[in-house]
Design a protein around this motif. Structure first.
Motif, mmCIF file in Angstrom:
data_model
loop_
_atom_site.group_PDB
_atom_site.id
_atom_site.type_symbol
_atom_site.label_atom_id
_atom_site.label_comp_id
_atom_site.label_asym_id
_atom_site.label_seq_id
_atom_site.Cartn_x
_atom_site.Cartn_y
_atom_site.Cartn_z
ATOM 1 N N LYS A 34 0.808 -1.208 0.000
ATOM 2 C CA LYS A 34 0.000 0.000 0.000
ATOM 3 C C LYS A 34 0.846 1.265 0.000
ATOM 4 O O LYS A 34 0.333 2.341 -0.221
ATOM 5 C CB LYS A 34 -0.929 0.013 1.213
ATOM 6 N N LEU A 35 2.128 1.137 0.224
ATOM 7 C CA LEU A 35 3.003 2.306 0.237
ATOM 8 C C LEU A 35 3.426 2.660 -1.183
ATOM 9 O O LEU A 35 3.930 1.821 -1.924
ATOM 10 C CB LEU A 35 4.245 2.037 1.086
ATOM 11 N N GLN A 36 3.228 3.911 -1.543
ATOM 12 C CA GLN A 36 3.558 4.362 -2.895
ATOM 13 C C GLN A 36 5.064 4.259 -3.157
ATOM 14 O O GLN A 36 5.483 3.927 -4.257
ATOM 15 C CB GLN A 36 3.080 5.788 -3.083
ATOM 16 N N LEU A 37 5.876 4.494 -2.131
ATOM 17 C CA LEU A 37 7.324 4.436 -2.296
ATOM 18 C C LEU A 37 7.792 3.018 -2.616
ATOM 19 O O LEU A 37 8.648 2.819 -3.468
ATOM 20 C CB LEU A 37 8.015 4.965 -1.037
ATOM 21 N N THR A 38 7.213 2.029 -1.959
ATOM 22 C CA THR A 38 7.611 0.649 -2.263
ATOM 23 C C THR A 38 7.086 0.212 -3.629
ATOM 24 O O THR A 38 7.739 -0.570 -4.311
ATOM 25 C CB THR A 38 7.131 -0.324 -1.168
ATOM 26 N N ASN A 39 5.934 0.729 -4.030
ATOM 27 C CA ASN A 39 5.439 0.438 -5.380
ATOM 28 C C ASN A 39 6.392 0.995 -6.435
ATOM 29 O O ASN A 39 6.664 0.354 -7.445
ATOM 30 C CB ASN A 39 4.039 1.015 -5.582
ATOM 31 N N MET A 40 6.890 2.203 -6.182
ATOM 32 C CA MET A 40 7.832 2.804 -7.118
ATOM 33 C C MET A 40 9.134 2.007 -7.158
ATOM 34 O O MET A 40 9.684 1.756 -8.227
ATOM 35 C CB MET A 40 8.137 4.249 -6.735
ATOM 36 N N ALA A 41 9.637 1.598 -6.002
ATOM 37 C CA ALA A 41 10.867 0.802 -5.961
ATOM 38 C C ALA A 41 10.676 -0.522 -6.691
ATOM 39 O O ALA A 41 11.574 -0.981 -7.414
ATOM 40 C CB ALA A 41 11.293 0.570 -4.514
ATOM 41 N N ASN A 42 9.519 -1.136 -6.531
ATOM 42 C CA ASN A 42 9.218 -2.379 -7.232
ATOM 43 C C ASN A 42 9.196 -2.156 -8.739
ATOM 44 O O ASN A 42 9.742 -2.953 -9.516
ATOM 45 C CB ASN A 42 7.887 -2.941 -6.747
ATOM 46 N N ALA A 43 8.580 -1.051 -9.170
ATOM 47 C CA ALA A 43 8.530 -0.737 -10.597
ATOM 48 C C ALA A 43 9.930 -0.474 -11.148
ATOM 49 O O ALA A 43 10.255 -0.875 -12.270
ATOM 50 C CB ALA A 43 7.627 0.469 -10.838
ATOM 51 N N MET A 44 10.779 0.183 -10.351
ATOM 52 C CA MET A 44 12.168 0.429 -10.784
ATOM 53 C C MET A 44 12.924 -0.878 -10.971
ATOM 54 O O MET A 44 13.660 -1.053 -11.943
ATOM 55 C CB MET A 44 12.909 1.291 -9.757
ATOM 56 N N ALA A 45 12.756 -1.792 -10.032
ATOM 57 C CA ALA A 45 13.451 -3.077 -10.119
ATOM 58 C C ALA A 45 12.948 -3.896 -11.308
ATOM 59 O O ALA A 45 13.734 -4.527 -12.027
ATOM 60 C CB ALA A 45 13.272 -3.856 -8.820
ATOM 61 N N GLU A 46 11.629 -3.883 -11.535
ATOM 62 C CA GLU A 46 11.070 -4.607 -12.682
ATOM 63 C C GLU A 46 11.569 -4.029 -13.995
ATOM 64 O O GLU A 46 11.905 -4.765 -14.929
ATOM 65 C CB GLU A 46 9.546 -4.569 -12.645
ATOM 66 N N ARG A 47 11.649 -2.702 -14.092
ATOM 67 C CA ARG A 47 12.135 -2.066 -15.312
ATOM 68 C C ARG A 47 13.607 -2.401 -15.536
ATOM 69 O O ARG A 47 14.023 -2.638 -16.667
ATOM 70 C CB ARG A 47 11.959 -0.559 -15.251
ATOM 71 N N ALA A 48 14.390 -2.426 -14.462
ATOM 72 C CA ALA A 48 15.806 -2.773 -14.601
ATOM 73 C C ALA A 48 15.957 -4.186 -15.145
ATOM 74 O O ALA A 48 16.787 -4.441 -16.029
ATOM 75 C CB ALA A 48 16.522 -2.634 -13.255
ATOM 76 N N GLY A 49 15.147 -5.111 -14.665
ATOM 77 C CA GLY A 49 15.194 -6.478 -15.169
ATOM 78 C C GLY A 49 14.784 -6.575 -16.627
ATOM 79 O O GLY A 49 15.426 -7.267 -17.424
ATOM 80 N N ALA A 50 13.733 -5.852 -16.986
ATOM 81 C CA ALA A 50 13.273 -5.874 -18.376
ATOM 82 C C ALA A 50 14.302 -5.236 -19.300
ATOM 83 O O ALA A 50 14.573 -5.738 -20.393
ATOM 84 C CB ALA A 50 11.933 -5.139 -18.499
ATOM 85 N N ARG A 51 14.900 -4.141 -18.858
ATOM 86 C CA ARG A 51 15.892 -3.466 -19.693
ATOM 87 C C ARG A 51 17.137 -4.332 -19.857
ATOM 88 O O ARG A 51 17.752 -4.355 -20.920
ATOM 89 C CB ARG A 51 16.261 -2.112 -19.092
ATOM 90 N N MET A 52 17.522 -5.067 -18.805
ATOM 91 C CA MET A 52 18.680 -5.958 -18.915
ATOM 92 C C MET A 52 18.410 -7.047 -19.944
ATOM 93 O O MET A 52 19.306 -7.434 -20.690
ATOM 94 C CB MET A 52 19.012 -6.576 -17.557
ATOM 95 N N GLY A 53 17.174 -7.519 -20.020
ATOM 96 C CA GLY A 53 16.816 -8.511 -21.032
ATOM 97 C C GLY A 53 16.949 -7.958 -22.445
ATOM 98 O O GLY A 53 17.422 -8.644 -23.354
ATOM 99 N N VAL A 54 16.543 -6.711 -22.638
ATOM 100 C CA VAL A 54 16.658 -6.075 -23.956
ATOM 101 C C VAL A 54 18.128 -5.875 -24.324
ATOM 102 O O VAL A 54 18.535 -6.134 -25.460
ATOM 103 C CB VAL A 54 15.885 -4.729 -23.984
ATOM 104 N N VAL A 55 18.946 -5.452 -23.360
ATOM 105 C CA VAL A 55 20.373 -5.267 -23.616
ATOM 106 C C VAL A 55 21.023 -6.605 -23.944
ATOM 107 O O VAL A 55 21.858 -6.701 -24.851
ATOM 108 C CB VAL A 55 21.058 -4.567 -22.422
ATOM 109 N N ALA A 56 20.638 -7.654 -23.232
ATOM 110 C CA ALA A 56 21.178 -8.983 -23.522
ATOM 111 C C ALA A 56 20.809 -9.427 -24.934
ATOM 112 O O ALA A 56 21.633 -10.030 -25.646
ATOM 113 C CB ALA A 56 20.662 -9.991 -22.501
#
Length: 127
Positions: free
Chosen positions: A4-26
């Motif tokens: 329910k915390l907006q800050l943890t939602n943002m951190a989760n979204a940042m981590a998910e984007r980092a994983g997705a971007r690493m897949g594209v770079v790979a």
């Protein structure tokens, strides 16, 4: 409680984007020798978070002008010339992207870790 915390939602979204971007770079690195392959990347975190999360607030009308508001999950295109066979992958640029991705992921983890420590401290529970 954490979801329910907006800050943890943002951190989760940042981590998910980092994983997705690493897949594209790979994928870019794997196709470095493929004739005609065009470099791909993901949109910026601000664009993706604004599309799927809490919208950013403007302080004045001109504040967010000029930003590319794309909703595509992967952007195809190259910056620069490329190889004679039409391939636009630069291994050096892709390696720089991996360092940036690692920093983004570490930041997301630090935000989540610090948020959980603050909540524990406010509840009177130490580690």
């Amino acid at each position: 409680m954490f979801e329910k915390l907006q800050l943890t939602n943002m951190a989760n979204a940042m981590a998910e984007r980092a994983g997705a971007r690493m897949g594209v770079v790979a994928q870019n690195i794997a196709n470095a020798d493929t004739p005609g392959y065009k470099t791909m990347d993901t949109p910026s975190f601000a664009d993706t978070y604004q599309d799927g999360g809490t919208p950013m607030r403007m302080t004045r009308p001109e504040h967010m002008m000029g930003q590319d508001q794309t909703s595509a999950s992967i952007l195809r295109g190259a910056k620069g010339s490329g190889a004679p066979n039409g391939n636009t992958v630069s291994l050096e640029q892709e390696m720089v992207k991996t360092v940036t991705i690692r920093q983004d992921h570490d930041m997301a983890l630090a935000i989540y870790r610090n948020t959980s420590e603050i909540i524990r401290a406010s509840l009177g529970r130490a580690r």
